[in-house]
Motif scaffolding. Structure first.
Motif, PDB file in Angstrom:
ATOM      1  N   ASN A   1       0.829  -1.215   0.000  1.00 30.66           N
ATOM      2  CA  ASN A   1       0.000   0.000   0.000  1.00 30.66           C
ATOM      3  C   ASN A   1       0.862   1.263   0.000  1.00 30.66           C
TER       4      ASN A   1
ATOM      5  N   TYR B   1       3.819   1.483  -1.291  1.00 28.44           N
ATOM      6  CA  TYR B   1       4.374   1.555  -2.641  1.00 28.44           C
ATOM      7  C   TYR B   1       3.360   2.182  -3.595  1.00 28.44           C
ATOM      8  N   LYS B   2       2.092   1.782  -3.470  1.00 22.07           N
ATOM      9  CA  LYS B   2       1.037   2.340  -4.326  1.00 22.07           C
ATOM     10  C   LYS B   2       0.864   3.842  -4.089  1.00 22.07           C
ATOM     11  N   ILE B   3       1.080   4.284  -2.860  1.00 19.91           N
ATOM     12  CA  ILE B   3       0.980   5.713  -2.555  1.00 19.91           C
ATOM     13  C   ILE B   3       2.116   6.470  -3.241  1.00 19.91           C
ATOM     14  N   THR B   4       3.309   5.894  -3.210  1.00 19.21           N
ATOM     15  CA  THR B   4       4.463   6.606  -3.774  1.00 19.21           C
ATOM     16  C   THR B   4       4.360   6.771  -5.283  1.00 19.21           C
ATOM     17  N   ILE B   5       3.702   5.838  -5.942  1.00 22.93           N
ATOM     18  CA  ILE B   5       3.541   6.006  -7.396  1.00 22.93           C
ATOM     19  C   ILE B   5       2.208   6.675  -7.719  1.00 22.93           C
ATOM     20  N   LYS B   6       1.533   7.159  -6.656  1.00 22.87           N
ATOM     21  CA  LYS B   6       0.312   7.974  -6.755  1.00 22.87           C
ATOM     22  C   LYS B   6      -0.837   7.271  -7.499  1.00 22.87           C
ATOM     23  N   LYS B   7      -0.959   5.990  -7.260  1.00 23.85           N
ATOM     24  CA  LYS B   7      -2.087   5.275  -7.860  1.00 23.85           C
ATOM     25  C   LYS B   7      -3.240   5.117  -6.868  1.00 23.85           C
ATOM     26  N   GLU B   8      -2.940   5.204  -5.601  1.00 23.35           N
ATOM     27  CA  GLU B   8      -3.968   5.005  -4.574  1.00 23.35           C
ATOM     28  C   GLU B   8      -3.758   5.983  -3.431  1.00 23.35           C
ATOM     29  N   LEU B   9      -4.815   6.160  -2.670  1.00 19.41           N
ATOM     30  CA  LEU B   9      -4.712   6.849  -1.392  1.00 19.41           C
ATOM     31  C   LEU B   9      -4.381   5.798  -0.331  1.00 19.41           C
TER      32      LEU B   9
END
Length: 185
Positions: free
Chosen positions: A55, A57-65
């Motif tokens: 999660n 990692y997903k934040i760092t690539i700005k795909k998810e909150l």
């Protein structure tokens, strides 16, 4: 909110340690069970960390909150697991009426606990483990009858019928060779 497969996996892994902590019938519990529970909890923690860092990692690539679901699942697991581990061997919804103690030939502590709902627990407490037999009981005149859930023929420490001596506050078995039990105050 859409429940993803990884959160379902986390919930299932959180439920696994509880199968060793729920005891409906006779059971034994000891160090081996604690190691199994610890291993299952470790698998849960590793899975939680993998999901948590995924999660992040997903934040760092700005795909998810940021998703708080794994944190909520882990917090609920921690609280419930702590209480279950503390109270798994206690009858919290029953009141103890009488407790009788004795010792076996192997120096294990023997304990009969009579509850207010006419059920009993017979505990054999060893150094690193204990075993519990459950069932119902009834007093008839000066005798105490035990009706075990899983009857073991030839049990060398616990009989089915005891005579209650009110003067000495003792349970004397009708079969020879079985230990006498003394009322615990």
């Amino acid at each position: 909110m859409k429940l993803r497969k990884r959160y379902i996996l986390l919930i299932l892994l959180a439920l696994l340690p509880f199968y060793k902590l729920y005891h409906k019938e006779d059971y034994c519990f000891g160090d081996v069970d604690l190691v199994i529970i610890g291993g299952l909890t470790l698998i849960f923690i590793i899975t939680f960390l993998a999901i948590f860092f995924y999660n992040l990692y997903k934040i760092t690539i700005k795909k998810e909150l940021f998703n708080f679901t794994p944190l909520i699942i882990t917090a609920v697991f921690a609280v419930v697991f702590n209480r279950a581990l503390e109270y798994h061997d206690k009858a919290i919804f029953k009141d103890k009426v009488q407790i009788f103690n004795s010792f076996s030939k192997e120096k294990a502590l023997l304990e009969i606990i009579l509850f207010d709902d006419a059920t009993f627990e017979f505990k054999t407490i060893y150094e690193n483990s204990y075993c519990v037999e459950k069932g119902t009981y009834e007093y008839k005149m000066d005798s105490l009858f035990f009706y075990k859930t899983n009857k073991i023929d030839g049990n060398i420490v616990f009989g089915d019928v005891y005579i209650y001596n009110k003067v000495n506050q003792r349970l004397n078995p009708i079969y020879t060779g079985l230990p006498n039990f003394t009322l615990k105050n």
